[in-house]
Design a protein around this motif. Structure first.
Motif, PDB file in Angstrom:
ATOM      1  N   PRO A 137      32.328   7.943  23.775  1.00  0.00           N
ATOM      2  CA  PRO A 137      31.707   9.267  23.632  1.00  0.00           C
ATOM      3  C   PRO A 137      31.009   9.485  22.284  1.00  0.00           C
ATOM      4  CG  PRO A 137      34.009   9.462  24.320  1.00  0.00           C
ATOM      5  CD  PRO A 137      33.794   8.043  23.943  1.00  0.00           C
ATOM      6  N   ILE A 138      31.389   8.672  21.272  1.00  0.00           N
ATOM      7  CA  ILE A 138      30.742   8.827  19.959  1.00  0.00           C
ATOM      8  C   ILE A 138      29.704   7.716  19.819  1.00  0.00           C
ATOM      9  CG2 ILE A 138      31.127   8.973  17.443  1.00  0.00           C
ATOM     10  CD1 ILE A 138      32.753  11.088  19.005  1.00  0.00           C
ATOM     11  N   VAL A 139      28.445   8.112  19.651  1.00  0.00           N
ATOM     12  CA  VAL A 139      27.356   7.132  19.566  1.00  0.00           C
ATOM     13  C   VAL A 139      26.976   6.951  18.099  1.00  0.00           C
ATOM     14  CG1 VAL A 139      24.949   6.686  20.215  1.00  0.00           C
ATOM     15  CG2 VAL A 139      26.516   7.772  21.855  1.00  0.00           C
ATOM     16  N   SER A 153      34.653   9.181   4.628  1.00  0.00           N
ATOM     17  CA  SER A 153      35.666  10.034   3.988  1.00  0.00           C
ATOM     18  C   SER A 153      36.350  10.944   4.985  1.00  0.00           C
ATOM     19  CB  SER A 153      35.017  10.894   2.900  1.00  0.00           C
ATOM     20  OG  SER A 153      34.592  10.082   1.861  1.00  0.00           O
ATOM     21  N   VAL A 154      35.576  11.571   5.871  1.00  0.00           N
ATOM     22  CA  VAL A 154      36.172  12.488   6.847  1.00  0.00           C
ATOM     23  C   VAL A 154      37.158  11.734   7.728  1.00  0.00           C
ATOM     24  CG1 VAL A 154      35.634  13.685   9.008  1.00  0.00           C
ATOM     25  CG2 VAL A 154      34.435  14.285   6.936  1.00  0.00           C
ATOM     26  N   CYS A 155      36.731  10.578   8.201  1.00  0.00           N
ATOM     27  CA  CYS A 155      37.564   9.809   9.134  1.00  0.00           C
ATOM     28  C   CYS A 155      38.866   9.351   8.460  1.00  0.00           C
ATOM     29  CB  CYS A 155      36.768   8.619   9.658  1.00  0.00           C
ATOM     30  SG  CYS A 155      37.586   7.750  10.998  1.00  0.00           S
ATOM     31  N   VAL A 163      38.632   4.445  10.887  1.00  0.00           N
ATOM     32  CA  VAL A 163      38.103   3.320  11.683  1.00  0.00           C
ATOM     33  C   VAL A 163      36.685   2.916  11.292  1.00  0.00           C
ATOM     34  CG1 VAL A 163      39.504   3.497  13.756  1.00  0.00           C
ATOM     35  CG2 VAL A 163      37.480   4.945  13.533  1.00  0.00           C
ATOM     36  N   ILE A 164      36.077   3.631  10.340  1.00  0.00           N
ATOM     37  CA  ILE A 164      34.745   3.229   9.879  1.00  0.00           C
ATOM     38  C   ILE A 164      34.763   3.094   8.354  1.00  0.00           C
ATOM     39  CG2 ILE A 164      33.143   3.976  11.710  1.00  0.00           C
ATOM     40  CD1 ILE A 164      33.107   6.745  10.472  1.00  0.00           C
ATOM     41  N   ASP A 165      33.989   2.134   7.868  1.00  0.00           N
ATOM     42  CA  ASP A 165      33.957   1.922   6.414  1.00  0.00           C
ATOM     43  C   ASP A 165      32.682   1.168   6.043  1.00  0.00           C
ATOM     44  OD1 ASP A 165      34.715   1.986   3.779  1.00  0.00           O
ATOM     45  OD2 ASP A 165      36.755   1.301   4.175  1.00  0.00           O
ATOM     46  N   GLY A 182      32.541  -1.978  19.073  1.00  0.00           N
ATOM     47  CA  GLY A 182      32.260  -0.601  19.457  1.00  0.00           C
ATOM     48  C   GLY A 182      33.433   0.319  19.131  1.00  0.00           C
ATOM     49  N   LEU A 183      33.133   1.579  18.820  1.00  0.00           N
ATOM     50  CA  LEU A 183      34.198   2.540  18.478  1.00  0.00           C
ATOM     51  C   LEU A 183      35.213   2.701  19.600  1.00  0.00           C
ATOM     52  CD1 LEU A 183      32.569   5.593  16.641  1.00  0.00           C
ATOM     53  CD2 LEU A 183      34.419   4.135  15.801  1.00  0.00           C
ATOM     54  N   ALA A 184      34.753   2.543  20.842  1.00  0.00           N
ATOM     55  CA  ALA A 184      35.664   2.761  21.977  1.00  0.00           C
ATOM     56  C   ALA A 184      36.820   1.764  21.973  1.00  0.00           C
ATOM     57  CB  ALA A 184      34.904   2.672  23.296  1.00  0.00           C
ATOM     58  N   GLU A 187      40.704   2.455  17.161  1.00  0.00           N
ATOM     59  CA  GLU A 187      41.650   3.573  17.262  1.00  0.00           C
ATOM     60  C   GLU A 187      40.966   4.907  16.965  1.00  0.00           C
ATOM     61  OE1 GLU A 187      45.309   2.727  15.263  1.00  0.00           O
ATOM     62  OE2 GLU A 187      45.798   1.164  16.706  1.00  0.00           O
ATOM     63  N   CYS A 188      39.665   4.935  17.162  1.00  0.00           N
ATOM     64  CA  CYS A 188      38.892   6.181  17.025  1.00  0.00           C
ATOM     65  C   CYS A 188      39.456   7.205  17.996  1.00  0.00           C
ATOM     66  CB  CYS A 188      37.428   5.898  17.349  1.00  0.00           C
ATOM     67  SG  CYS A 188      36.422   7.369  17.606  1.00  0.00           S
ATOM     68  N   ILE A 189      39.639   8.443  17.541  1.00  0.00           N
ATOM     69  CA  ILE A 189      40.225   9.462  18.423  1.00  0.00           C
ATOM     70  C   ILE A 189      39.149  10.355  19.044  1.00  0.00           C
ATOM     71  CG2 ILE A 189      42.462   9.401  17.260  1.00  0.00           C
ATOM     72  CD1 ILE A 189      41.633  12.077  15.873  1.00  0.00           C
ATOM     73  N   ASN A 190      37.891  10.002  18.834  1.00  0.00           N
ATOM     74  CA  ASN A 190      36.754  10.703  19.448  1.00  0.00           C
ATOM     75  C   ASN A 190      36.630  12.161  19.009  1.00  0.00           C
ATOM     76  OD1 ASN A 190      36.020   8.440  21.286  1.00  0.00           O
ATOM     77  ND2 ASN A 190      38.046   8.885  22.138  1.00  0.00           N
ATOM     78  N   CYS A 191      37.175  12.478  17.834  1.00  0.00           N
ATOM     79  CA  CYS A 191      37.197  13.883  17.402  1.00  0.00           C
ATOM     80  C   CYS A 191      35.803  14.410  17.070  1.00  0.00           C
ATOM     81  CB  CYS A 191      38.108  14.051  16.197  1.00  0.00           C
ATOM     82  SG  CYS A 191      37.509  13.205  14.705  1.00  0.00           S
ATOM     83  N   GLY A 192      34.883  13.521  16.732  1.00  0.00           N
ATOM     84  CA  GLY A 192      33.511  13.958  16.461  1.00  0.00           C
ATOM     85  C   GLY A 192      33.327  14.644  15.116  1.00  0.00           C
ATOM     86  N   GLN A 193      34.362  14.630  14.272  1.00  0.00           N
ATOM     87  CA  GLN A 193      34.208  15.269  12.953  1.00  0.00           C
ATOM     88  C   GLN A 193      33.170  14.516  12.117  1.00  0.00           C
ATOM     89  OE1 GLN A 193      35.488  18.321  11.911  1.00  0.00           O
ATOM     90  NE2 GLN A 193      35.918  18.361  14.086  1.00  0.00           N
ATOM     91  N   CYS A 194      33.022  13.203  12.390  1.00  0.00           N
ATOM     92  CA  CYS A 194      32.004  12.412  11.685  1.00  0.00           C
ATOM     93  C   CYS A 194      30.599  12.851  12.096  1.00  0.00           C
ATOM     94  CB  CYS A 194      32.214  10.925  11.974  1.00  0.00           C
ATOM     95  SG  CYS A 194      32.353  10.548  13.734  1.00  0.00           S
ATOM     96  N   ILE A 195      30.450  13.264  13.356  1.00  0.00           N
ATOM     97  CA  ILE A 195      29.128  13.723  13.826  1.00  0.00           C
ATOM     98  C   ILE A 195      28.745  14.979  13.061  1.00  0.00           C
ATOM     99  CG2 ILE A 195      27.839  14.683  15.777  1.00  0.00           C
ATOM    100  CD1 ILE A 195      29.626  13.144  17.680  1.00  0.00           C
TER     101      ILE A 195
END
Ligand code: HC0
Ligand code: SF4
Length: 571
Positions: A137-139, A153-155, A163-165, A182-184, A187-195
Motif C-alpha cells: 500500500p505504500i509506494v 526519522s519518522v519511521c 525499515v527505511i534508511d 519492497g516495503l511489503a 516489517e513496515c506497518i503501512n502507517c503512511g506517516q512517511c508519506i
C-alpha cells in the motif's frame, strides 16, 4: 534572554533559540526542506542558510543557536544565490515529471523553487536512484527522493519501526530498505506517516480509485460505501475549508453523485465494536481473563504488535476493527434486509489510513469466502475522485446517510481521535456495570494529544485502570513498562498514528508542516463537536445497533457475532 537583530529588526528570545525560530518570531520566513522540529533536525539540506555578521561563510538557520548581539541577514544576494544553487542541484537529481506527480501543487520543493527564483534548470535531468516500489500500500519512488531524511526519522524515531534508511554514498546516496526489497516484505506497518512528512512525491499510497470507478460502472454490482470517523473533519481541507470543518453532509451528497448505491458510515460499526469489545472487557475482568485488554482497531498497531510484541498477542481484543465489522455485516445482515445477493455487494471504505488497505487484504478478513472489504481509498483519493467527476464540492447541498448501517452515536464518532475508543468504551461499560443510563459521560482524563495518558476510573465501586498510547513509538514505551512490571492496567487503547486517525497516513497533506499540531487539534475538536450534537452519545443506545442484535446477531459475543465480528492474530 538574548538580544539579536535579524534583517535590521531587533528581537529578544530565550537562550537556545535557533536563528530559524527567532526569525519566525519576526514573521521572517527562512525556507527549509529537511528540517522538521523535534523529528528531523540534521541541518543537511542547507536551504535555510543565512549570513551572520563577523562569521565566515553561510550557516544553517535551523540548527544555529542565537548568541548575544548576533546580527543575522536572511536574504542578501549571497544567501539568495546560495539557496538558488542548492535548489538547482537538488532538482538536477530529481524526477521532474511534476505535472503527473501526486504532489503537484502540494510539493514543498515546487514551492521553494517557485519562491526562490528558479526559472531554468541548468543541470542534469536523468535520474537513476532505484526502482519504483509498488509491492504494497505504500509506494516509494526513489527518483523523486530529495534525501531530506524526514521519512527515515519518522519511521525510526516516531514509529519505532525503522525499515527505511540511507544507503550508499555521494551521488549514489538513496533512501531504501534492507536488501532494497519492497516495503511489503519488510516489517513496515503501512502507517503512511512517511508519506505525510515527505516534502515531495517520493512516497504515496497505492491508488485504488480505478478499481472503485470500475465497480461503480458495473451494473451487476451493488456498491456500498462506508466513511471512517476522521474523514469528515479533514476532507474539506482538500476543497479549501479550515481543518476540523465537518463536511459530512456534502461528502454524502458527493458519494451519491459518484454513483454509490448506499452511503453508510463506519461510525455505525464503531458503535458495534464497542458492544463487542465492552462485552469482552467485562468478561475478562469478571472471569479472570487476560488483562490488560488492548484495542485492536488500528491495523498499523496490530502489525507492529505482531512483529515486535508477540507476548501481548493474547492481550489484543479479538474484535475486528470497525472497518472490517462493517464489511462483515454489509455482506450478511444487510443483504438479508435489503434483499440483494451478498455476492454482488461490493464494499468500499473511505479511510484516513493507509494501513486499512493492508488490513482489508489480510487473509483472515473474510467470512464464508466473501472478503469483508473490496476496496479501500484514502481521504485524499476520495477528494481526487470528486475532482475527477467535476463535482463542485463547496456548492453541494447536505445529504443524509442511508439506513440500516448509517446511524451512529457520538461515541462512534470520537473513535477517530486518540482516546476516543477508550472514552466510547467507558461510556458503555459504565452503564452496563451500574445498570443505569449515566449522565456523566465525558471522560476528559483520557483526552489530549500527549503520547501516553493514564487514568483510574471508578465505576460502580470498581477502579478501572486505563491507558492510552498514540503512535507506535509511544506504544513501545508503554508496553516496555508493562513488560518490566512497572505498570498494570485493565484496558489500553493504542492507535498507530500520533493523534489517532485524524492524523492518519491517508489524510490531506498539511502543506505548512509547522502547523501540524494546530491542524490535529482542530480535527479533534471537529469530532468532539459532532459528538456533543449527536442525539445519542453512547454506542449501546444506537437504535440501528439495537435492531441489528435483536433481529440478526443475538447476544454480544455469541456464535453469530463471533463468526462475523472477531478475528485472530499471527505471531
Ligand atoms: Fe479510524 Fe477506526 S477510528 S481505525 O482511526 O477503531 O482509519 O477515522 O475508521 O476501523 O471507526 C481509521 C478513523 C476508523 C476503524 C473506526 C477504529
Ligand atoms: Fe515506516 Fe510507516 Fe512509512 Fe512503513 S509506512 S516505511 S512503517 S513510516
Amino acid at each position: 534572554m538574548i538580544n539579536v537583530t535579524i534583517d535590521g529588526i531587533a528581537v529578544e528570545v530565550p537562550k537556545d533559540t535557533t536563528i530559524l525560530e527567532a526569525a519566525k518570531k519576526l514573521n521572517i520566513n527562512i525556507p527549509t526542506l529537511c528540517f522538521m522540529k523535534g523529528i528531523n533536525e540534521p541541518g543537511s539540506c542547507r536551504v535555510c542558510v543565512v549570513e551572520v555578521e563577523g562569521w565566515r561563510g553561510l550557516h544553517p538557520a535551523c540548527v544555529t543557536k542565537v548568541s548575544e548581539g548576533l546580527v543575522v541577514k536572511t536574504a542578501t544576494s549571497t544567501v539568495r544565490e546560495a539557496r538558488k544553487n542548492i535548489l538547482e542541484l537538488i532538482m538536477s537529481n530529481h524526477n521532474r515529471e511534476c505535472l503527473s506527480c501526486d504532489r503537484n501543487l502540494k510539493c514543498e520543493l515546487q514551492t521553494l523553487c517557485n519562491e526562490n527564483g528558479i526559472d531554468r534548470l541548468p543541470y542534469g535531468g536523468k535520474v537513476d536512484k532505484g526502482c519504483l516500489d509498488t509491492s504494497g500500500p505504500i509506494v516509494r519512488d526513489p527518483n523523486k527522493c530529495v534525501l531530506c531524511g524526514r521519512c527515515v526519522s519518522v519511521c525510526s524515531k516516531m514509529q519505532d519501526v525503522g525499515v527505511i534508511d540511507f544507503a550508499y554514498r555521494g551521488a549514489h546516496m538513496t533512501v531504501t530498505t534492507a536488501y532494497e526489497e519492497g516495503l511489503a516484505g519488510q516489517e513496515c506497518i503501512n502507517c503512511g506517516q512517511c508519506i505525510k512528512i515527505c516534502p515531495v512525491g517520493a512516497l504515496s499510497e497505492r491508488d485504488d480509485t480505478a478499481r472503485v470507478w470500475k465497480a461503480l460502472e458495473n451494473p451487476e454490482l451493488h456498491v456500498v460505501v462506508q466513511t471512517a470517523p476522521a474523514v469528515r473533519v479533514a476532507l474539506g481541507e482538500e476543497f479549501g475549508y479550515a481543518p476540523g470543518t465537518n463536511v459530512e453532509g456534502k461528502m454524502v451528497t458527493a458519494l451519491r453523485r459518484l454513483g454509490f448505491d448506499k452511503i453508510f458510515d463506519t461510525n455505525f460499526s464503531a458503535d458495534l465494536t464497542i458492544i463487542e469489545e465492552g462485552n469482552e472487557l467485562l468478561n475478562r475482568i469478571k472471569n479472570g481473563g487476560k488483562l490488560p485488554l488492548i484495542t485492536s482497531c488500528s491495523p498499523g498497531w496490530i502489525k507492529f504488535c505482531e512483529h515486535n510484541y508477540h507476548d501481548f498477542l493474547e492481550n489484543l481484543s479479538t474484535c475486528k476493527s470497525p472497518q472490517q465489522m462493517f464489511g462483515a455485516v454489509a455482506k450478511s445482515y444487510y443483504p438479508v434486509k435489503a434483499d440483494v445477493d451478498p455476492k454482488k455487494v461490493f464494499v468500499v471504505s473511505v479511510m484516513p489510513c493507509t494501513a486499512k488497505k493492508y488490513e482489508a487484504d489480510r487473509e483472515e478478513m473474510q467470512v464464508d469466502g466473501l472478503k469483508d472489504i473490496d476496496a479501500v481509498i484514502t481521504t485524499r483519493e476520495l477528494a481526487k475522485m470528486i475532482r475527477q467527476a467535476g463535482i463542485r464540492f463547496a456548492e453541494l447541498e447536505d445529504g443524509e446517510r442511508d439506513s440500516i448501517l448509517g446511524t451512529y452515536s457520538g461515541a462512534g464518532t470520537i473513535f477517530g481521535n486518540t482516546g476516543g475508543v477508550m472514552e466510547a468504551a467507558l461510556r458503555t461499560v459504565a452503564d452496563k456495570l451500574t445498570g443505569k443510563s449515566l449522565d456523566s459521560i465525558e471522560y476528559t482524563a483520557v483526552r489530549g494529544l500527549s503520547g501516553i495518558r493514564e487514568a483510574t476510573v471508578n465505576i460502580a465501586g470498581m477502579d478501572i485502570k486505563v491507558a492510552v498510547a498514540n503512535g507506535t513509538g509511544n506504544a513501545s514505551k508503554l508496553l516496555d513498562k508493562i513488560r518490566a512490571g512497572e505498570a498494570g492496567y485493565h484496558f489500553i487503547e493504542v492507535m498507530g498514528c500520533e493523534g489517532g486517525c485524524i492524523n492518519g497516513g491517508g489524510q490531506p497533506i498539511i502543506k505548512d508542516k509547522s502547523t501540524t499540531e494546530e491542524v490535529k487539534a482542530a480535527r479533534i475538536k471537529g469530532l468532539y463537536d459532532i459528538d456533543k450534537a449527536c442525539v445519542t452519545r453512547k454506542s449501546h443506545e444506537n437504535p440501528e445497533i439495537q435492531k441489528l442484535y435483536a433481529e440478526y446477531l443475538g447476544e454480544a459475543g455469541a456464535h453469530k457475532a463471533h463468526k462475523l465480528l472477531h478475528t485472530h492474530y499471527v505471531a
